[in-house]
Design an enzyme around this catalytic site. Sequence first.
Site, mmCIF file in Angstrom:
data_model
loop_
_atom_site.group_PDB
_atom_site.id
_atom_site.type_symbol
_atom_site.label_atom_id
_atom_site.label_comp_id
_atom_site.label_asym_id
_atom_site.label_seq_id
_atom_site.Cartn_x
_atom_site.Cartn_y
_atom_site.Cartn_z
ATOM 1 N N ASP A 145 22.299 73.420 42.640
ATOM 2 C CA ASP A 145 21.260 73.609 43.646
ATOM 3 C C ASP A 145 21.694 73.063 45.000
ATOM 4 O OD1 ASP A 145 18.358 74.153 44.266
ATOM 5 O OD2 ASP A 145 18.440 72.034 44.773
ATOM 6 N N GLU B 190 24.536 77.999 44.160
ATOM 7 C CA GLU B 190 23.363 78.447 44.912
ATOM 8 C C GLU B 190 23.627 78.178 46.386
ATOM 9 O OE1 GLU B 190 19.095 78.095 46.638
ATOM 10 O OE2 GLU B 190 20.290 76.343 46.197
HETATM 11 C C1 GLC Z 1 18.064 76.931 50.183
HETATM 12 C C2 GLC Z 1 18.545 77.705 51.407
HETATM 13 C C3 GLC Z 1 17.439 78.103 52.312
HETATM 14 C C4 GLC Z 1 16.269 78.419 51.438
HETATM 15 C C5 GLC Z 1 15.774 77.099 50.965
HETATM 16 C C6 GLC Z 1 14.522 77.091 50.167
HETATM 17 O O1 GLC Z 1 18.975 75.996 49.784
HETATM 18 O O2 GLC Z 1 19.628 77.190 52.070
HETATM 19 O O3 GLC Z 1 17.799 79.177 53.120
HETATM 20 O O4 GLC Z 1 15.316 79.140 52.105
HETATM 21 O O5 GLC Z 1 16.789 76.401 50.293
HETATM 22 O O6 GLC Z 1 14.166 78.268 49.577
HETATM 23 C C1 GLC Z 2 17.076 75.442 46.326
HETATM 24 C C2 GLC Z 2 15.901 75.859 45.483
HETATM 25 C C3 GLC Z 2 14.668 75.731 46.292
HETATM 26 C C4 GLC Z 2 14.524 74.311 46.763
HETATM 27 C C5 GLC Z 2 15.790 73.820 47.441
HETATM 28 C C6 GLC Z 2 15.807 72.335 47.567
HETATM 29 O O1 GLC Z 2 17.252 76.269 47.396
HETATM 30 O O2 GLC Z 2 16.083 77.152 44.995
HETATM 31 O O3 GLC Z 2 13.546 76.160 45.562
HETATM 32 O O4 GLC Z 2 13.468 74.233 47.657
HETATM 33 O O5 GLC Z 2 16.944 74.123 46.723
HETATM 34 O O6 GLC Z 2 16.076 71.720 46.342
#
Ligand code: GLC
Ligand code: GLC
Length: 659
Positions: free
Chosen positions: A292, A334
């Site tokens: 993540d 991710e």
């Molecule tokens: C992710 C992304 C960002 C996204 C957010 C939450 O890590 O970098 O673009 O919108 O976290 O969804």
């Molecule tokens: C990732 C997850 C998102 C969360 C963020 C911070 O982007 O998919 O849901 O808000 O990380 O952990």
Amino acid sequence: MLATIEEIKASPQLLQQQARELQQRLNRSLKTLARQQWPQFSARLEAVLPELLALYLELYGQQFDCYYQLEQLLKLLAKVAGERPAYLCAEDAKPQQWFQSETALGGACYVDLFAGDFKGLEQRIPYLKRTGINYLHLMPLFKAPEPNSDGGYAVSDYRSTQPSLGTMAELADLMAKLHQQGIRPVLDFVFNHTADEHRWAQRAKAGDPEYQNYYFFFSEAERDRYAPSLREIFPEIRRGCFTPEPNSGKHVWTTFNSFQWDLNYANPAVFNAMAAEMLFLANQGAAVLRLDALAFVWKEAGTCCENLPKAHSVIKAFNAVARIATPALQFKSEAIVHPDEVVKYIAPTECQLSYNPLLMALLWESLATRQTRLLTESLKRRFAIDRSCAWVNYIRCHDDIGWTFDDAIAWQLGVNPDHHRQFLNQFYTGQFAGSFASGVPFQQNPQTGDCRVAGMLASLAGVERALQDGNEQHLAHALARIYLLNSVILSIGGLPLLYLGDELGIGNDHSYLAEPAKKDDSRWVNRVAVTDQQLAAATQTDTLSGRIYQQLQQLVQCRAKLPVLGNGTTEILTPDNPHLFAYLRQSAAVTGAASRCLLLVNFSEHQQLTRLAQTQLAQTQQAQTQPANGWQDALSGVVLPGGPLTLQPYQVLWLIPQA
Ligand code: GLC
Ligand code: GLC
């Protein structure tokens, strides 16, 4: 004498020698810890330690306790290997390219929303199997702050689950059952930050300098060295990336919400502690960990603190750790960042799998514009990755859609990227005249005007609006769009990932607006519960859900008969019609005509003519010994001539050469 990082960098022999000496020095204690696994463990350690040592020195070579910390880490690895359940040791011995199969299919869900709890999820295994799912991402299920934990992405304890779901032992049991049923469990490794309720954060708050050094406790001056160049992730919820911590009077780094404290990976104790949490999850049965927010894990003043070279070193070091202790464990990246940066995380020694946000965003972009140029040009440059790795191709997930694409490519096509993103936001939030979509804006930034979109597949593809308007033709188009999107993620190469609920066409849920802890985060509109009744609709042909589910099943089953769609290469083609998207899959491992598959997709609701199949047929004739005079569409079984072809509105063709 221990060598310095500079000396070791300059000499591969020295690196090998250092690794050997280190292993020899620790052999006795490692052997005791690794128990029956010692022969396999020591062989893997010997193979991977030079890599791990080089990475560790690069990250921590300047620390006085670098070698001590590395020794602690190696002991942890031996212990984890020694404690690894037998069924996972068996997995460790197998080759890990399971994701390159024509039957590999993923699903993602929140346990509570999809099945109530771990027991409920077990009962849904037959449904998952019937759907063809053999990779299941269970979204964050760890102990987390109440009521707001950013959807579980603020973890208070990586070794405890949310009590309402069941215990960690029950989760481990569930994961073993999933394995038995041929479904690989996937968990999140939320390693950029912990919740401010995590015991490390609690100790830091209590003033313990050892634990303050697990995070970033900055004076105002320190904060201001970093702050100006950082991006704001949730600007509607709070501004900036730091949160004042009253006890110490310091400012804590919080990239996401103020209760998500970024970990300080410049501290080797943090790396080791998180390696322990990671390996714990691997031994509970996780086959894949979703890394993540991995782009954010390394910070340097004066940079944007995303995608820095040492972020890659941290991830590679975790990968080396996994290859030594729990080799069946795979990583999924991710990285929802610029396409040039996304691909940098993908390697057998870093993340074997990666979300494909570029494909996701541009499929939606092409549906809005009915044009495929940006999709084609972008994928031509950014689809190819290491052959032993794979994209995870998805249409929707629990998060928002950000309009990621390379601005330079847009400019080349005469598209102003900022205006285009504005258009896409307007379109998908239904503010653009003639739009079919019913999405919701997410995180409008008042300063930059930047915005993203939330919504379930069916709502974004037009089902919701067509039903509201009672328009049969629009409904047919919406279903065709869903079919089209599914067809691409199932055929373009990589592991297709379904966001559970979408396979049944479940629409947006606005009930989050009534909950204070959720109302400011519109991603909840696409985090919907799936009831037994809704699942039952899957098998009914007279319901909309049933139709959506069955048209997906047809694609899944057709794909399963075409090995070229599993392990074949992908070539993105330039279509002769701006509304069409085309790619060619080829596999040397498949014999006969089905070693090639030409895929054509019409992104408009009008008929489109193409000669592309004709030119491709000529090339097929040259490449193959047997004659090919036409095509068979694997989806419909229909035989088509070798000449120009007409595609119906939103039609998809999976073409196999025919004699
Ligand atoms: C992710 C992304 C960002 C996204 C957010 C939450 O890590 O970098 O673009 O919108 O976290 O969804
Ligand atoms: C990732 C997850 C998102 C969360 C963020 C911070 O982007 O998919 O849901 O808000 O990380 O952990």
